[in-house]
Design a protein around this motif. Structure first.
Motif, PDB file in Angstrom:
ATOM      1  N   HIS A 156       0.821  -1.212   0.000  1.00  0.00           N
ATOM      2  CA  HIS A 156       0.000   0.000   0.000  1.00  0.00           C
ATOM      3  C   HIS A 156       0.852   1.258   0.000  1.00  0.00           C
ATOM      4  O   HIS A 156       0.463   2.277  -0.590  1.00  0.00           O
ATOM      5  CB  HIS A 156      -0.917   0.015   1.224  1.00  0.00           C
ATOM      6  CG  HIS A 156      -2.066  -0.942   1.129  1.00  0.00           C
ATOM      7  ND1 HIS A 156      -3.038  -0.843   0.165  1.00  0.00           N
ATOM      8  CD2 HIS A 156      -2.392  -2.023   1.903  1.00  0.00           C
ATOM      9  CE1 HIS A 156      -3.928  -1.819   0.329  1.00  0.00           C
ATOM     10  NE2 HIS A 156      -3.554  -2.546   1.362  1.00  0.00           N
ATOM     11  N   HIS A 157       2.004   1.211   0.681  1.00  0.00           N
ATOM     12  CA  HIS A 157       2.800   2.420   0.869  1.00  0.00           C
ATOM     13  C   HIS A 157       4.273   2.038   1.001  1.00  0.00           C
ATOM     14  O   HIS A 157       4.589   0.986   1.573  1.00  0.00           O
ATOM     15  CB  HIS A 157       2.327   3.173   2.119  1.00  0.00           C
ATOM     16  CG  HIS A 157       2.846   4.570   2.202  1.00  0.00           C
ATOM     17  ND1 HIS A 157       4.079   4.866   2.749  1.00  0.00           N
ATOM     18  CD2 HIS A 157       2.303   5.763   1.806  1.00  0.00           C
ATOM     19  CE1 HIS A 157       4.278   6.170   2.690  1.00  0.00           C
ATOM     20  NE2 HIS A 157       3.220   6.736   2.119  1.00  0.00           N
ATOM     21  N   PRO A 158       5.187   2.868   0.525  1.00  0.00           N
ATOM     22  CA  PRO A 158       6.616   2.556   0.671  1.00  0.00           C
ATOM     23  C   PRO A 158       7.050   2.318   2.112  1.00  0.00           C
ATOM     24  O   PRO A 158       7.936   1.494   2.377  1.00  0.00           O
ATOM     25  CB  PRO A 158       7.302   3.793   0.079  1.00  0.00           C
ATOM     26  CG  PRO A 158       6.321   4.349  -0.893  1.00  0.00           C
ATOM     27  CD  PRO A 158       4.969   4.089  -0.270  1.00  0.00           C
ATOM     28  N   ASP A 159       6.438   3.062   3.060  1.00  0.00           N
ATOM     29  CA  ASP A 159       6.823   2.893   4.463  1.00  0.00           C
ATOM     30  C   ASP A 159       6.526   1.490   4.984  1.00  0.00           C
ATOM     31  O   ASP A 159       7.151   1.033   5.945  1.00  0.00           O
ATOM     32  CB  ASP A 159       6.101   3.921   5.337  1.00  0.00           C
ATOM     33  CG  ASP A 159       6.576   5.348   5.073  1.00  0.00           C
ATOM     34  OD1 ASP A 159       7.639   5.509   4.452  1.00  0.00           O
ATOM     35  OD2 ASP A 159       5.860   6.298   5.467  1.00  0.00           O
ATOM     36  N   ASP A 160       5.566   0.800   4.379  1.00  0.00           N
ATOM     37  CA  ASP A 160       5.218  -0.548   4.822  1.00  0.00           C
ATOM     38  C   ASP A 160       6.326  -1.554   4.521  1.00  0.00           C
ATOM     39  O   ASP A 160       6.414  -2.604   5.166  1.00  0.00           O
ATOM     40  CB  ASP A 160       3.927  -1.025   4.140  1.00  0.00           C
ATOM     41  CG  ASP A 160       2.739  -0.137   4.450  1.00  0.00           C
ATOM     42  OD1 ASP A 160       2.759   0.522   5.512  1.00  0.00           O
ATOM     43  OD2 ASP A 160       1.801  -0.086   3.633  1.00  0.00           O
ATOM     44  N   VAL A 161       7.159  -1.238   3.552  1.00  0.00           N
ATOM     45  CA  VAL A 161       8.189  -2.185   3.129  1.00  0.00           C
ATOM     46  C   VAL A 161       9.256  -2.353   4.200  1.00  0.00           C
ATOM     47  O   VAL A 161       9.770  -3.462   4.414  1.00  0.00           O
ATOM     48  CB  VAL A 161       8.822  -1.739   1.794  1.00  0.00           C
ATOM     49  CG1 VAL A 161       9.954  -2.676   1.391  1.00  0.00           C
ATOM     50  CG2 VAL A 161       7.769  -1.684   0.699  1.00  0.00           C
ATOM     51  N   ARG A 162       9.583  -1.278   4.910  1.00  0.00           N
ATOM     52  CA  ARG A 162      10.631  -1.368   5.934  1.00  0.00           C
ATOM     53  C   ARG A 162      10.263  -2.385   7.015  1.00  0.00           C
ATOM     54  O   ARG A 162      11.054  -3.261   7.357  1.00  0.00           O
ATOM     55  CB  ARG A 162      10.865   0.007   6.569  1.00  0.00           C
ATOM     56  CG  ARG A 162      12.023   0.025   7.582  1.00  0.00           C
ATOM     57  CD  ARG A 162      12.066   1.359   8.326  1.00  0.00           C
ATOM     58  NE  ARG A 162      12.160   2.475   7.408  1.00  0.00           N
ATOM     59  CZ  ARG A 162      13.303   2.911   6.898  1.00  0.00           C
ATOM     60  NH1 ARG A 162      14.443   2.305   7.221  1.00  0.00           N
ATOM     61  NH2 ARG A 162      13.306   3.944   6.086  1.00  0.00           N
ATOM     62  N   ALA A 163       9.038  -2.282   7.543  1.00  0.00           N
ATOM     63  CA  ALA A 163       8.604  -3.220   8.578  1.00  0.00           C
ATOM     64  C   ALA A 163       8.529  -4.639   8.021  1.00  0.00           C
ATOM     65  O   ALA A 163       8.884  -5.615   8.707  1.00  0.00           O
ATOM     66  CB  ALA A 163       7.253  -2.790   9.142  1.00  0.00           C
ATOM     67  N   TRP A 164       8.057  -4.779   6.785  1.00  0.00           N
ATOM     68  CA  TRP A 164       7.974  -6.093   6.143  1.00  0.00           C
ATOM     69  C   TRP A 164       9.357  -6.723   6.012  1.00  0.00           C
ATOM     70  O   TRP A 164       9.551  -7.901   6.306  1.00  0.00           O
ATOM     71  CB  TRP A 164       7.316  -5.930   4.778  1.00  0.00           C
ATOM     72  CG  TRP A 164       7.157  -7.200   3.985  1.00  0.00           C
ATOM     73  CD1 TRP A 164       6.092  -8.050   3.974  1.00  0.00           C
ATOM     74  CD2 TRP A 164       8.113  -7.744   3.058  1.00  0.00           C
ATOM     75  NE1 TRP A 164       6.315  -9.101   3.105  1.00  0.00           N
ATOM     76  CE2 TRP A 164       7.550  -8.935   2.535  1.00  0.00           C
ATOM     77  CE3 TRP A 164       9.386  -7.354   2.630  1.00  0.00           C
ATOM     78  CZ2 TRP A 164       8.221  -9.728   1.601  1.00  0.00           C
ATOM     79  CZ3 TRP A 164      10.052  -8.138   1.698  1.00  0.00           C
ATOM     80  CH2 TRP A 164       9.469  -9.311   1.192  1.00  0.00           C
ATOM     81  N   SER A 165      10.334  -5.919   5.588  1.00  0.00           N
ATOM     82  CA  SER A 165      11.693  -6.421   5.414  1.00  0.00           C
ATOM     83  C   SER A 165      12.295  -6.872   6.733  1.00  0.00           C
ATOM     84  O   SER A 165      12.936  -7.922   6.822  1.00  0.00           O
ATOM     85  CB  SER A 165      12.575  -5.342   4.762  1.00  0.00           C
ATOM     86  OG  SER A 165      12.135  -5.034   3.457  1.00  0.00           O
ATOM     87  N   GLU A 166      12.071  -6.074   7.782  1.00  0.00           N
ATOM     88  CA  GLU A 166      12.590  -6.439   9.099  1.00  0.00           C
ATOM     89  C   GLU A 166      11.906  -7.694   9.627  1.00  0.00           C
ATOM     90  O   GLU A 166      12.542  -8.566  10.235  1.00  0.00           O
ATOM     91  CB  GLU A 166      12.392  -5.274  10.070  1.00  0.00           C
ATOM     92  CG  GLU A 166      13.260  -4.057   9.747  1.00  0.00           C
ATOM     93  CD  GLU A 166      12.978  -2.893  10.673  1.00  0.00           C
ATOM     94  OE1 GLU A 166      12.021  -2.990  11.487  1.00  0.00           O
ATOM     95  OE2 GLU A 166      13.696  -1.876  10.578  1.00  0.00           O
ATOM     96  N   ARG A 167      10.614  -7.807   9.378  1.00  0.00           N
ATOM     97  CA  ARG A 167       9.845  -8.955   9.860  1.00  0.00           C
ATOM     98  C   ARG A 167      10.318 -10.258   9.231  1.00  0.00           C
ATOM     99  O   ARG A 167      10.348 -11.307   9.884  1.00  0.00           O
ATOM    100  CB  ARG A 167       8.366  -8.713   9.562  1.00  0.00           C
ATOM    101  CG  ARG A 167       7.419  -9.757  10.132  1.00  0.00           C
ATOM    102  CD  ARG A 167       5.995  -9.231  10.220  1.00  0.00           C
ATOM    103  NE  ARG A 167       5.415  -8.872   8.931  1.00  0.00           N
ATOM    104  CZ  ARG A 167       5.160  -7.617   8.533  1.00  0.00           C
ATOM    105  NH1 ARG A 167       5.458  -6.592   9.321  1.00  0.00           N
ATOM    106  NH2 ARG A 167       4.608  -7.378   7.361  1.00  0.00           N
TER     107      ARG A 167
END
Length: 228
Positions: A156-167
């Motif tokens: 949905h948003h570029p900011d969501d990728v950071r948390a996804w990558s860390e997860r």
């Protein structure tokens, strides 16, 4: 002579997928093209060596013929009464292009629990506020093309990728607006069903990335001759 044969085999495979949703068997191809099964298998191996398709590791049969996956994947592209599995969102945009520019892409945000339908009309994506994450630079795609494709996912948003990558412990790469990925799919795959298809060279691939605005270190390819 072998180049013409390999191109013809590729065309028969892609045509079969577009018309019937499946690839013809090696024996059916051999009969249709009036050659032996051995000749077909040798052509498939050459196509695999040149990254024109991906074979199963245990048998000489197509597994992935970009932009199509012969095996089920998490992304389904629907056009009328036809449908196909796509290895990734880049490929899904390519399939939508080959299907005539009118399709619905059924996939999941970040490959997780949230289902989403992405509509393509007139060759363009309707939901223009979505983003696509490329975890791996394209120059490394063929180091493990299945891993590369599996990580080209919608968000949905570029900011969501950071948390996804860390997860998931997956490196964050490039996050691209989905309409730009659609442009990439159109430029990259529009001719994949042509009888005179050829595999993009490294130089041609670089030109396509630049044409659709994908520039910078992440998108750079090594300076070399030959196919990408």
């Amino acid at each position: 002579m072998t180049d013409d044969l390999d191109t013809s085999v590729h065309h028969q495979l892609v045509s079969g997928l577009l018309s019937a949703g499946k690839v013809p068997s090696n024996s059916a191809l051999a009969e249709r093209m009036a050659v032996s099964v051995e000749v077909i298998e040798n052509a498939l191996r050459r196509l695999a060596d040149n990254h024109g398709l991906v074979l199963h590791p245990h048998v000489c049969e197509p597994w992935v013929i970009h932009p199509f996956s012969v095996s089920p994947s998490a992304t389904w592209v629907e056009a009328g009464d036809r449908g196909w599995w796509a290895p990734c969102m880049w490929c899904a945009c390519g399939i939508a292009t080959l299907a005539g520019g009118e399709a619905t892409i059924h996939t999941r945000i970040g490959g997780e629990r949230e289902d989403i339908d992405i509509h393509v009309a007139g060759g363009d994506v309707v939901e223009k506020d979505l983003w696509v994450h490329f975890a791996t630079p394209p120059r490394a795609a063929w180091d493990n093309v299945h891993h590369f494709c599996a990580n080209v996912l919608s968000f949905h948003h570029p900011d969501d990728v950071r948390a996804w990558s860390e997860r998931h412990g997956i490196s964050q790469g490039a996050v691209v607006p989905i309409f730009q990925v659609m442009d990439l799919g159109k430029e990259w795959y529009a001719r994949h069903a042509d009888p005179d298809w050829h595999k993009w060279s490294v130089r041609e691939a670089s030109t396509i990335f630049t044409k659709v605005g994908l520039v910078g270190e992440f998108w750079e390819l090594p300076v070399s001759e030959g196919g990408f």
